[in-house]
Design a protein around this motif. Structure first.
Motif, short mmCIF file in Angstrom:
data_model
loop_
_atom_site.label_atom_id
_atom_site.label_comp_id
_atom_site.label_asym_id
_atom_site.label_seq_id
_atom_site.Cartn_x
_atom_site.Cartn_y
_atom_site.Cartn_z
N ARG A 229 0.16 -6.73 3.18
CA ARG A 229 -0.84 -5.73 2.83
C ARG A 229 -0.30 -4.91 1.66
N LEU A 230 -1.15 -4.61 0.73
CA LEU A 230 -0.78 -3.80 -0.43
C LEU A 230 -1.65 -2.56 -0.42
N ARG A 231 -1.03 -1.39 -0.54
CA ARG A 231 -1.76 -0.13 -0.53
C ARG A 231 -1.37 0.69 -1.75
N ALA A 232 -2.36 1.20 -2.47
CA ALA A 232 -2.09 1.97 -3.68
C ALA A 232 -3.02 3.18 -3.74
N GLU A 233 -2.46 4.30 -4.22
CA GLU A 233 -3.26 5.49 -4.53
C GLU A 233 -3.23 5.66 -6.04
N TYR A 234 -4.40 5.68 -6.65
CA TYR A 234 -4.47 5.73 -8.12
C TYR A 234 -5.51 6.75 -8.57
N ARG A 235 -5.40 7.13 -9.84
CA ARG A 235 -6.45 7.91 -10.48
C ARG A 235 -6.39 7.69 -11.99
N PHE A 236 -7.53 7.84 -12.63
CA PHE A 236 -7.62 7.78 -14.08
C PHE A 236 -7.54 9.20 -14.62
N TRP B 49 -8.02 11.13 -6.64
CA TRP B 49 -7.20 10.04 -6.12
C TRP B 49 -8.04 9.14 -5.22
N VAL B 50 -7.82 7.83 -5.37
CA VAL B 50 -8.54 6.83 -4.58
C VAL B 50 -7.49 5.92 -3.92
N THR B 51 -7.71 5.60 -2.64
CA THR B 51 -6.80 4.72 -1.92
C THR B 51 -7.42 3.34 -1.75
N VAL B 52 -6.74 2.34 -2.27
CA VAL B 52 -7.18 0.95 -2.15
C VAL B 52 -6.15 0.19 -1.34
N GLU B 53 -6.62 -0.66 -0.44
CA GLU B 53 -5.72 -1.49 0.36
C GLU B 53 -6.22 -2.93 0.31
N ILE B 54 -5.29 -3.85 0.20
CA ILE B 54 -5.64 -5.27 0.13
C ILE B 54 -4.83 -6.02 1.17
N GLU B 55 -5.51 -6.86 1.93
CA GLU B 55 -4.86 -7.74 2.89
C GLU B 55 -4.83 -9.14 2.30
N VAL B 56 -3.64 -9.70 2.15
CA VAL B 56 -3.46 -11.01 1.52
C VAL B 56 -2.83 -11.95 2.53
N GLN C 197 -2.60 6.85 -13.37
CA GLN C 197 -1.43 7.24 -12.57
C GLN C 197 -1.54 6.63 -11.18
N PHE C 198 -0.38 6.25 -10.65
CA PHE C 198 -0.29 5.74 -9.29
C PHE C 198 0.64 6.67 -8.51
N ARG C 199 0.11 7.25 -7.44
CA ARG C 199 0.91 8.16 -6.62
C ARG C 199 1.78 7.38 -5.65
N SER C 200 1.31 6.22 -5.22
CA SER C 200 2.10 5.35 -4.36
C SER C 200 1.62 3.93 -4.50
N ILE C 201 2.52 2.99 -4.39
CA ILE C 201 2.22 1.56 -4.29
C ILE C 201 3.18 1.03 -3.24
N GLU C 202 2.63 0.55 -2.12
CA GLU C 202 3.44 0.14 -0.98
C GLU C 202 3.01 -1.22 -0.48
N VAL C 203 3.95 -1.91 0.13
CA VAL C 203 3.66 -3.23 0.69
C VAL C 203 4.10 -3.28 2.15
N LEU C 204 3.32 -3.99 2.95
CA LEU C 204 3.65 -4.22 4.35
C LEU C 204 3.68 -5.73 4.57
N PRO C 205 4.87 -6.33 4.71
CA PRO C 205 4.93 -7.77 4.98
C PRO C 205 4.25 -8.10 6.31
N LEU C 206 3.52 -9.18 6.35
CA LEU C 206 2.88 -9.66 7.56
C LEU C 206 3.65 -10.85 8.10
N ASP C 207 4.00 -10.83 9.37
CA ASP C 207 4.80 -11.92 9.92
C ASP C 207 4.11 -12.48 11.15
#
Length: 266
Positions: free
Chosen positions: A99-106, A193-200, A256-266
């Motif tokens: 999972r990838l989670r990012a908080e961004y703004r223009f 700020w907007v929070t986007v999350e992606i499940e891959v 700008q990105f306030r955070s970019i985080e990853v959560l490995p899926l196992d």
């Protein structure tokens, strides 16, 4: 981004590589916050490689990618004209199931000379080719793009859309060959700020969520055999992409990105 990376980061990132059974869907159960791994250290660009059209991998053209006050910043302060210098900051680590989670703004105004479609436009690139494999003049890495858009004063403009540089996906059982597909997200205006999350899920399902709401879903990300950049990456008969790098774009609008985080899926 200001949080330090835990000592077990190498082990946890290794879990993101393929070959393990899928975890429950992103909406099934909450995830402990301490399990998320920040991909930036809040100080510099360690672990990432910039690549700009017209430059070699590793050249951070005009200091476009910066870490300012703990924020990963796409800056055009040193530009007089954009001049089609599309850029990407590409992770050195490859990922497959995560999972990838990012908080961004223009912020601010678009760089002079930037294309009209790139106003308040950035992207998170999934299953990207590594920076070193890109041609010197290549504008975009072959990848699956989660397109990040900011709204104008009027009209609808969703974010977390899908774009496919050198790739295709399957949606609703059919091969999708158009370049961009809108999500069902709300429009986000201004500098919020907007929070986007992606499940891959490797070469299986990819889901886009905005503020916790599912807005787009597709499967079987794959190379486009008709794209010249993608053709260089094809090995054998299997076109499906099961892993790749993560990239952040620089397409002419300060971001700008306030955070970019990853959560490995196992």
């Amino acid at each position: 981004m200001s949080r330090s990376v835990a000592p077990t980061i190498a082990f946890m990132l290794a879990l993101a590589l393929g070959g393990m059974p899928s975890a429950p869907s992103i909406a099934d159960e909450p995830t402990p916050e301490e399990a998320w791994i920040p991909l930036f250290n809040g100080t510099d660009l360690e672990g990432w490689t910039p690549k700009f059209a017209g430059s070699d991998a590793g050249d951070n053209f005009k200091n476009t990618f910066q870490v300012v006050d703990g924020l990963l910043t796409v800056s055009y302060d040193d530009y007089e004209d954009f001049d089609n210098r599309f850029g990407h900051l590409i992770s050195d680590q490859s990922f497959s199931k995560y999972r990838l989670r990012a908080e961004y703004r223009f912020v601010g105004d678009q760089c002079p000379g930037g294309p009209g479609w790139a106003i308040r436009n950035n992207g998170l690139m999934l299953h990207s080719q590594p920076a070193a494999s890109m041609d010197r003049d290549q504008d975009f890495p072959v990848s699956i793009e989660v397109q990040l858009l900011g709204g104008a004063d009027e009209g609808e403009r969703p974010t977390a859309n899908l774009c496919t540089p050198g790739t295709h996906v399957v949606m609703d059982g059919e091969l999708l060959t158009r370049h961009c597909t809108d999500s069902s997200s709300d429009t986000y205006r201004g500098d919020r700020w907007v929070t986007v999350e992606i499940e891959v899920r490797g070469g299986e399902v990819i889901r886009h969520l905005v503020d916790g709401k599912l807005v787009l879903e597709y499967e079987k990300p794959q190379l486009d055999p008709d794209d010249p950049d993608a053709r260089r990456l094809i090995e054998g008969d299997d076109l499906v992409l099961t892993a790749g790098h993560i990239a952040i774009q620089a397409e002419s609008h300060p971001t700008q990105f306030r955070s970019i985080e990853v959560l490995p899926l196992d």
